[in-house]
Motif scaffolding. Structure first.
Motif, PDB file in Angstrom:
ATOM      1  N   ARG A   1      23.413  10.714  60.321  1.00  0.00           N
ATOM      2  CA  ARG A   1      22.749   9.655  59.562  1.00  0.00           C
ATOM      3  C   ARG A   1      21.263   9.946  59.405  1.00  0.00           C
ATOM      4  N   LEU A   2      20.632  10.520  60.407  1.00  0.00           N
ATOM      5  CA  LEU A   2      19.227  10.898  60.283  1.00  0.00           C
ATOM      6  C   LEU A   2      19.080  11.992  59.236  1.00  0.00           C
ATOM      7  N   ILE A   3      19.949  12.973  59.273  1.00  0.00           N
ATOM      8  CA  ILE A   3      19.904  14.067  58.299  1.00  0.00           C
ATOM      9  C   ILE A   3      20.065  13.520  56.883  1.00  0.00           C
ATOM     10  N   GLU A   4      21.018  12.622  56.702  1.00  0.00           N
ATOM     11  CA  GLU A   4      21.247  12.007  55.398  1.00  0.00           C
ATOM     12  C   GLU A   4      20.020  11.210  54.941  1.00  0.00           C
ATOM     13  N   ALA A   5      19.441  10.458  55.854  1.00  0.00           N
ATOM     14  CA  ALA A   5      18.277   9.645  55.512  1.00  0.00           C
ATOM     15  C   ALA A   5      17.077  10.509  55.137  1.00  0.00           C
ATOM     16  N   LEU A   6      16.873  11.611  55.857  1.00  0.00           N
ATOM     17  CA  LEU A   6      15.765  12.517  55.532  1.00  0.00           C
ATOM     18  C   LEU A   6      15.922  13.099  54.132  1.00  0.00           C
ATOM     19  N   GLY A   7      17.150  13.369  53.751  1.00  0.00           N
ATOM     20  CA  GLY A   7      17.400  13.953  52.438  1.00  0.00           C
ATOM     21  C   GLY A   7      17.429  12.947  51.301  1.00  0.00           C
ATOM     22  N   GLY A   8      17.579  11.663  51.634  1.00  0.00           N
ATOM     23  CA  GLY A   8      17.778  10.685  50.582  1.00  0.00           C
ATOM     24  C   GLY A   8      16.732   9.597  50.437  1.00  0.00           C
ATOM     25  N   ALA A   9      15.799   9.486  51.353  1.00  0.00           N
ATOM     26  CA  ALA A   9      14.791   8.425  51.272  1.00  0.00           C
ATOM     27  C   ALA A   9      13.857   8.664  50.093  1.00  0.00           C
ATOM     28  N   ASP A  10      13.436   7.584  49.477  1.00  0.00           N
ATOM     29  CA  ASP A  10      12.472   7.679  48.378  1.00  0.00           C
ATOM     30  C   ASP A  10      11.088   8.049  48.886  1.00  0.00           C
ATOM     31  N   VAL A  11      10.750   7.506  50.063  1.00  0.00           N
ATOM     32  CA  VAL A  11       9.459   7.758  50.690  1.00  0.00           C
ATOM     33  C   VAL A  11       9.703   7.979  52.173  1.00  0.00           C
ATOM     34  N   ILE A  12       9.050   8.990  52.729  1.00  0.00           N
ATOM     35  CA  ILE A  12       9.102   9.209  54.174  1.00  0.00           C
ATOM     36  C   ILE A  12       7.685   9.075  54.698  1.00  0.00           C
ATOM     37  N   ALA A  13       7.481   8.076  55.557  1.00  0.00           N
ATOM     38  CA  ALA A  13       6.193   7.860  56.209  1.00  0.00           C
ATOM     39  C   ALA A  13       6.291   8.516  57.578  1.00  0.00           C
ATOM     40  N   ALA A  14       5.550   9.590  57.773  1.00  0.00           N
ATOM     41  CA  ALA A  14       5.688  10.414  58.973  1.00  0.00           C
ATOM     42  C   ALA A  14       4.419  10.397  59.814  1.00  0.00           C
ATOM     43  N   GLU A  15       4.615  10.219  61.116  1.00  0.00           N
ATOM     44  CA  GLU A  15       3.483  10.256  62.043  1.00  0.00           C
ATOM     45  C   GLU A  15       2.752  11.592  61.924  1.00  0.00           C
ATOM     46  N   ASP A  16       3.505  12.674  61.804  1.00  0.00           N
ATOM     47  CA  ASP A  16       2.929  14.011  61.635  1.00  0.00           C
ATOM     48  C   ASP A  16       3.794  14.748  60.613  1.00  0.00           C
ATOM     49  N   THR A  17       3.254  14.976  59.424  1.00  0.00           N
ATOM     50  CA  THR A  17       4.046  15.586  58.359  1.00  0.00           C
ATOM     51  C   THR A  17       4.487  17.005  58.722  1.00  0.00           C
ATOM     52  N   ARG A  18       3.683  17.715  59.513  1.00  0.00           N
ATOM     53  CA  ARG A  18       4.074  19.075  59.925  1.00  0.00           C
ATOM     54  C   ARG A  18       5.297  19.025  60.826  1.00  0.00           C
ATOM     55  N   ARG A  19       5.306  18.096  61.766  1.00  0.00           N
ATOM     56  CA  ARG A  19       6.469  17.957  62.652  1.00  0.00           C
ATOM     57  C   ARG A  19       7.694  17.496  61.879  1.00  0.00           C
ATOM     58  N   LEU A  20       7.475  16.609  60.912  1.00  0.00           N
ATOM     59  CA  LEU A  20       8.592  16.163  60.074  1.00  0.00           C
ATOM     60  C   LEU A  20       9.210  17.344  59.347  1.00  0.00           C
TER      61      LEU A  20
ATOM     62  N   GLY B   1      18.184  21.712  58.611  1.00  0.00           N
ATOM     63  CA  GLY B   1      18.719  22.260  57.362  1.00  0.00           C
ATOM     64  C   GLY B   1      18.711  21.269  56.213  1.00  0.00           C
ATOM     65  N   VAL B   2      17.742  20.370  56.212  1.00  0.00           N
ATOM     66  CA  VAL B   2      17.655  19.367  55.144  1.00  0.00           C
ATOM     67  C   VAL B   2      16.277  19.450  54.490  1.00  0.00           C
ATOM     68  N   THR B   3      16.258  19.248  53.181  1.00  0.00           N
ATOM     69  CA  THR B   3      15.006  19.229  52.443  1.00  0.00           C
ATOM     70  C   THR B   3      14.742  17.801  51.982  1.00  0.00           C
ATOM     71  N   PRO B   4      13.681  17.186  52.475  1.00  0.00           N
ATOM     72  CA  PRO B   4      13.356  15.841  51.995  1.00  0.00           C
ATOM     73  C   PRO B   4      13.095  15.854  50.494  1.00  0.00           C
ATOM     74  N   THR B   5      13.725  14.950  49.772  1.00  0.00           N
ATOM     75  CA  THR B   5      13.536  14.884  48.327  1.00  0.00           C
ATOM     76  C   THR B   5      12.525  13.818  47.943  1.00  0.00           C
ATOM     77  N   GLY B   6      12.264  12.896  48.854  1.00  0.00           N
ATOM     78  CA  GLY B   6      11.311  11.827  48.585  1.00  0.00           C
ATOM     79  C   GLY B   6       9.884  12.253  48.860  1.00  0.00           C
ATOM     80  N   ARG B   7       8.972  11.385  48.482  1.00  0.00           N
ATOM     81  CA  ARG B   7       7.558  11.599  48.723  1.00  0.00           C
ATOM     82  C   ARG B   7       7.295  11.466  50.219  1.00  0.00           C
ATOM     83  N   VAL B   8       6.543  12.409  50.773  1.00  0.00           N
ATOM     84  CA  VAL B   8       6.186  12.380  52.193  1.00  0.00           C
ATOM     85  C   VAL B   8       4.714  11.982  52.307  1.00  0.00           C
ATOM     86  N   VAL B   9       4.462  10.947  53.118  1.00  0.00           N
ATOM     87  CA  VAL B   9       3.089  10.496  53.347  1.00  0.00           C
ATOM     88  C   VAL B   9       2.821  10.473  54.845  1.00  0.00           C
TER      89      VAL B   9
END
Length: 118
Positions: free
Chosen positions: A18-37, A45-53
């Motif tokens: 479910r985490l893998i699916e969410a990372l690949g499908g969220a419109d926006v990912i708000a990440a504490e550390d974008t490098r760690r994300l 093995g997932v590529t976030p498709t949403g905007r990462v902030v």
């Protein structure tokens, strides 16, 4: 909807499907550390498709308005901290409180694997 994502505390293999699916499908990912994300996503093995902030302590307050706009527009915002559950001791408390104040949906729907197994 705001989705609080529990991330592995050390071993990326503890991430749930479910985490893998969410990372690949969220419109926006708000990440504490974008490098760690990005490192976690790569390990899974997932590529976030949403905007990462970025969403860490120093910018948390400034980012809330934009994230609320995304939520009001019907987008899914995934809140990801470096390890563990957002808004307990990590950035996120203010965003969750703002969502509650505006009656915007919040879910704790993305758990690490060992929690899924009960």
């Amino acid at each position: 909807m705001l989705v609080l994502a529990a991330t592995p505390l050390g071993d990326s293999r503890d991430a749930s499907p479910r985490l893998i699916e969410a990372l690949g499908g969220a419109d926006v990912i708000a990440a504490e550390d974008t490098r760690r994300l990005r490192a976690l996503a790569a390990a899974l093995g997932v590529t976030p498709t949403g905007r990462v902030v970025s969403f860490y302590d120093a910018v948390e307050t400034a980012r809330i308005a934009g994230l609320l706009d995304s939520l009001r527009a019907g987008e899914t915002v995934l809140l990801v901290t470096d390890a563990g559950m957002p808004s307990v001791s990590d950035p996120g408390f203010r965003l969750v409180a703002a969502c509650v104040a505006e009656d915007l949906p919040v879910t704790f729907g993305v758990w690490v694997g060992h929690m899924d197994r009960g």
